[in-house]
Design a protein around this motif. Structure first.
Motif, PDB file in Angstrom:
ATOM      1  N   LEU A  74      14.808  -3.871   1.870  1.00 32.44           N
ATOM      2  CA  LEU A  74      13.975  -2.693   1.672  1.00 32.44           C
ATOM      3  C   LEU A  74      12.800  -3.042   0.758  1.00 32.44           C
ATOM      4  CD1 LEU A  74      13.670   0.233   2.472  1.00 32.44           C
ATOM      5  CD2 LEU A  74      15.174   0.850   0.575  1.00 32.44           C
ATOM      6  N   ASP A  84      17.694  -3.784  -1.901  1.00 31.08           N
ATOM      7  CA  ASP A  84      16.523  -3.033  -2.338  1.00 31.08           C
ATOM      8  C   ASP A  84      15.627  -3.886  -3.239  1.00 31.08           C
ATOM      9  OD1 ASP A  84      14.705  -1.111  -3.146  1.00 31.08           O
ATOM     10  OD2 ASP A  84      16.242   0.395  -3.587  1.00 31.08           O
ATOM     11  N   GLN A  96       9.562  -1.279   1.091  1.00 29.10           N
ATOM     12  CA  GLN A  96       8.885  -0.014   0.790  1.00 29.10           C
ATOM     13  C   GLN A  96       9.693   1.124   1.402  1.00 29.10           C
ATOM     14  OE1 GLN A  96       5.108  -0.640   2.706  1.00 29.10           O
ATOM     15  NE2 GLN A  96       4.203  -1.625   0.914  1.00 29.10           N
ATOM     16  N   ASP A  97       9.544   2.316   0.826  1.00 26.67           N
ATOM     17  CA  ASP A  97      10.201   3.487   1.397  1.00 26.67           C
ATOM     18  C   ASP A  97       9.770   3.656   2.846  1.00 26.67           C
ATOM     19  OD1 ASP A  97      11.517   4.265  -0.949  1.00 26.67           O
ATOM     20  OD2 ASP A  97       9.794   5.419  -1.650  1.00 26.67           O
ATOM     21  N   CYS A  98      10.730   3.899   3.717  1.00 28.00           N
ATOM     22  CA  CYS A  98      10.418   4.072   5.128  1.00 28.00           C
ATOM     23  C   CYS A  98      11.612   4.685   5.845  1.00 28.00           C
ATOM     24  CB  CYS A  98      10.052   2.741   5.783  1.00 28.00           C
ATOM     25  SG  CYS A  98      11.408   1.559   5.861  1.00 28.00           S
ATOM     26  N   ARG A 134      12.439  -2.637  -3.891  1.00 34.51           N
ATOM     27  CA  ARG A 134      11.363  -1.725  -4.267  1.00 34.51           C
ATOM     28  C   ARG A 134      11.075  -1.704  -5.758  1.00 34.51           C
ATOM     29  NH1 ARG A 134      13.601   3.531  -1.646  1.00 34.51           N
ATOM     30  NH2 ARG A 134      15.413   2.557  -2.606  1.00 34.51           N
TER      31      ARG A 134
END
Length: 123
Positions: free
Chosen positions: A93, A110, A95-97, A112
């Protein structure tokens, strides 16, 4: 070692090239065997053949998740190919998506908030 002989194929959107290159370089520096098109396709080799060979050779895929990769037809084709071949897909992960439907239940790593922590977990 042949250019497609690796333990993990990195799938990503071109819009995320900077992150994908950094990730591949850091993983290789730590001794991991990864394949990234921008680093591992030799000049003059047909791109689509190299991608397919690398996907066939790798037992797992690292999927860089971002808004652009979740909408990319090339990334979706690579996901389908990997799933149909029984490959392990590890979502990274970035970026937020919206996570592609076929990977909703896969555990993610993650990156991010903390790149170094994500890299440690991935290794």
């Amino acid at each position: 070692m042949p250019e497609h002989d690796s333990s993990a194929f990195i799938s990503y959107s071109r819009e995320d090239s900077e992150f994908a290159l950094r990730l591949a370089q850091d993983l290789k520096a730590a001794g991991a065997h990864v394949w990234l098109d921008q680093m591992d396709i030799s000049p003059g080799v047909p791109w689509d053949n190299a991608i397919e060979d690398a996907l066939n050779a790798a037992p797992q895929m690292l999927l860089v998740l971002s808004p652009s990769s979740s909408r990319s037809n090339n990334v979706r084709n690579e996901i389908s190919f990997a799933l149909e071949a029984g490959k392990i897909i590890i979502p990274v992960l970035y970026q937020d998506c919206i996570v592609p439907l076929r990977l909703q239940r896969n555990q993610r790593i993650d990156f991010r908030a903390d790149y170094a922590r994500g890299l440690t977990l991935l290794l």
